[in-house]
Design an enzyme around this catalytic site. Structure first.
Site, short mmCIF file in Angstrom:
data_model
loop_
_atom_site.label_atom_id
_atom_site.label_comp_id
_atom_site.label_asym_id
_atom_site.label_seq_id
_atom_site.Cartn_x
_atom_site.Cartn_y
_atom_site.Cartn_z
N PRO A 15 40.35 48.71 42.45
CA PRO A 15 41.58 49.26 42.88
C PRO A 15 42.88 49.08 41.90
CG PRO A 15 40.88 47.40 44.35
CD PRO A 15 39.76 47.75 43.12
N ASN A 16 43.40 50.14 41.87
CA ASN A 16 44.99 50.03 41.20
C ASN A 16 44.84 50.27 39.64
OD1 ASN A 16 46.69 49.56 43.56
ND2 ASN A 16 45.89 47.68 43.71
N ARG A 23 52.46 51.22 34.87
CA ARG A 23 52.84 49.95 35.65
C ARG A 23 52.47 48.75 34.98
NH1 ARG A 23 54.30 50.73 41.12
NH2 ARG A 23 54.99 48.62 40.79
N TYR A 28 49.14 44.21 31.80
CA TYR A 28 48.05 44.84 31.69
C TYR A 28 47.78 45.79 30.42
CZ TYR A 28 47.15 43.28 36.24
OH TYR A 28 46.94 42.45 37.36
N ASN A 79 34.94 46.15 36.16
CA ASN A 79 36.06 45.37 36.57
C ASN A 79 36.59 45.71 37.87
OD1 ASN A 79 38.75 44.28 36.74
ND2 ASN A 79 39.73 45.29 34.82
N ALA A 82 40.91 43.56 42.28
CA ALA A 82 41.31 42.54 43.34
C ALA A 82 39.88 42.14 44.19
CB ALA A 82 42.30 43.16 44.17
N HIS A 85 37.98 38.93 43.91
CA HIS A 85 38.17 37.51 44.39
C HIS A 85 37.84 37.74 45.99
CE1 HIS A 85 40.10 37.39 40.60
NE2 HIS A 85 40.77 38.43 40.86
N ASP A 92 27.08 41.57 47.29
CA ASP A 92 25.54 41.76 47.85
C ASP A 92 25.09 43.19 47.16
OD1 ASP A 92 25.77 39.54 49.71
OD2 ASP A 92 26.36 40.78 51.15
N GLU A 103 30.93 41.40 33.78
CA GLU A 103 32.21 41.21 34.41
C GLU A 103 33.53 41.51 33.54
OE1 GLU A 103 32.84 37.79 36.83
OE2 GLU A 103 34.76 38.30 37.28
N HIS A 105 37.58 41.81 32.70
CA HIS A 105 39.08 41.81 33.20
C HIS A 105 39.89 42.09 31.74
CE1 HIS A 105 38.05 40.52 37.05
NE2 HIS A 105 37.02 39.70 36.43
N LEU A 106 41.20 42.57 32.10
CA LEU A 106 42.09 42.87 31.14
C LEU A 106 42.96 41.48 31.01
CD1 LEU A 106 43.13 46.05 32.80
CD2 LEU A 106 42.61 46.04 30.34
N SER A 107 43.30 40.89 31.75
CA SER A 107 43.84 39.53 31.80
C SER A 107 43.00 38.50 31.96
CB SER A 107 45.00 39.49 32.91
OG SER A 107 44.50 39.37 34.20
N ARG A 112 46.03 32.56 35.96
CA ARG A 112 46.89 33.32 36.87
C ARG A 112 46.86 32.58 38.14
NH1 ARG A 112 46.12 39.52 36.42
NH2 ARG A 112 48.10 39.45 37.74
N ARG A 116 43.02 34.11 42.19
CA ARG A 116 42.32 34.66 41.06
C ARG A 116 41.17 33.94 40.32
NH1 ARG A 116 45.35 39.51 40.70
NH2 ARG A 116 47.60 39.05 41.13
O1 CA2 Z 1 43.02 41.42 34.71
C1 CA2 Z 1 42.02 42.12 35.42
O2 CA2 Z 1 41.43 43.17 34.60
C2 CA2 Z 1 42.16 42.24 37.00
O3 CA2 Z 1 40.86 42.51 37.29
C3 CA2 Z 1 43.41 43.21 37.38
C4 CA2 Z 1 43.20 43.38 38.78
C5 CA2 Z 1 43.61 41.67 39.27
O4 CA2 Z 1 43.70 41.81 40.65
C6 CA2 Z 1 42.58 40.76 38.76
O5 CA2 Z 1 42.71 39.36 39.42
C7 CA2 Z 1 42.43 40.94 37.33
C8 CA2 Z 1 44.69 44.04 39.11
C9 CA2 Z 1 44.44 45.59 38.72
C10 CA2 Z 1 45.83 45.95 39.10
O6 CA2 Z 1 46.06 46.93 38.02
C11 CA2 Z 1 47.35 47.45 37.81
C12 CA2 Z 1 47.66 48.05 36.70
C13 CA2 Z 1 48.85 48.61 36.16
C14 CA2 Z 1 49.96 48.35 37.38
C15 CA2 Z 1 49.55 47.51 38.41
C16 CA2 Z 1 48.28 47.27 38.73
#
Ligand code: CA2
Length: 149
Positions: A15-16, A23, A28, A79, A82, A85, A92, A103, A105-107, A112, A116
């Site tokens: 998601p997102n 954004r 990110y 990836n 959210a 977590h 499952d 797995e 992740h960008l960050s 953080r 997380r």
């Molecule tokens: O660092 C990552 O890739 C995460 O999976 C990104 C998730 C976050 O909940 C994880 O803890 C770490 C959030 C993705 C939201 O992506 C956005 C991208 C641009 C603007 C807003 C949200």
């Protein structure tokens, strides 16, 4: 058009992540998901693997794609955003796979907020790439190519 002879590598995004590049670039980065997909595709040129690259904001849709990967993929890079977590449902579904799971992740979630720091997905992942921004996906593809050789 020539057919690839081996199963594709699946890359699933949660998601997102459709908002990437639009954004919160300070967290990110500026690359969009389409940019990342194009670069991952480029890495698979000259290999016998295609790329299946998808994003969904819906947990159930991600479960369906993970189940599809059980039979149709040689490896899965995910990836889960959210859902990393929170989602026992993704855990499952992933547990039922016998292909390598990476797995990604960008960050770096460990640098953080405390919520997380726990990942259900890490329990079933062969490896984790985190904190390198969008090139993490390419590192994951390179890892998969080594693993499935
Ligand atoms: O660092 C990552 O890739 C995460 O999976 C990104 C998730 C976050 O909940 C994880 O803890 C770490 C959030 C993705 C939201 O992506 C956005 C991208 C641009 C603007 C807003 C949200």
């Amino acid at each position: 058009m020539s057919q690839k002879t081996l199963k594709p590598i699946y890359v699933l995004n949660g998601p997102n992540l459709n908002l990437l590049g639009v954004r919160e670039p300070e967290i990110y980065g500026y690359d969009t998901l389409a940019d990342i997909e194009a670069r991952c595709k480029g890495l698979l040129e000259g290999t016998e693997h295609d790329l299946v690259f998808r994003q969904s904001n819906h947990e159930g849709q991600l479960v369906e794609w993970i189940q599809e990967a059980r039979t149709d993929a040689c490896a899965l890079i995910i990836n889960p955003a959210a859902y990393t977590h929170t989602s026992v449902a993704l855990y499952d579904a992933l547990k039922a796979l016998s292909i390598p799971i990476i797995e990604c992740h960008l960050s770096n979630p460990h640098a953080r907020e405390a919520f997380r720091h726990h990942s259900y997905v890490s329990l079933v992942a062969k490896g984790i790439v985190a904190g390198f921004g969008s090139i993490g996906y390419e590192l994951a593809i390179r890892a998969v190519l080594t693993l499935v050789k």
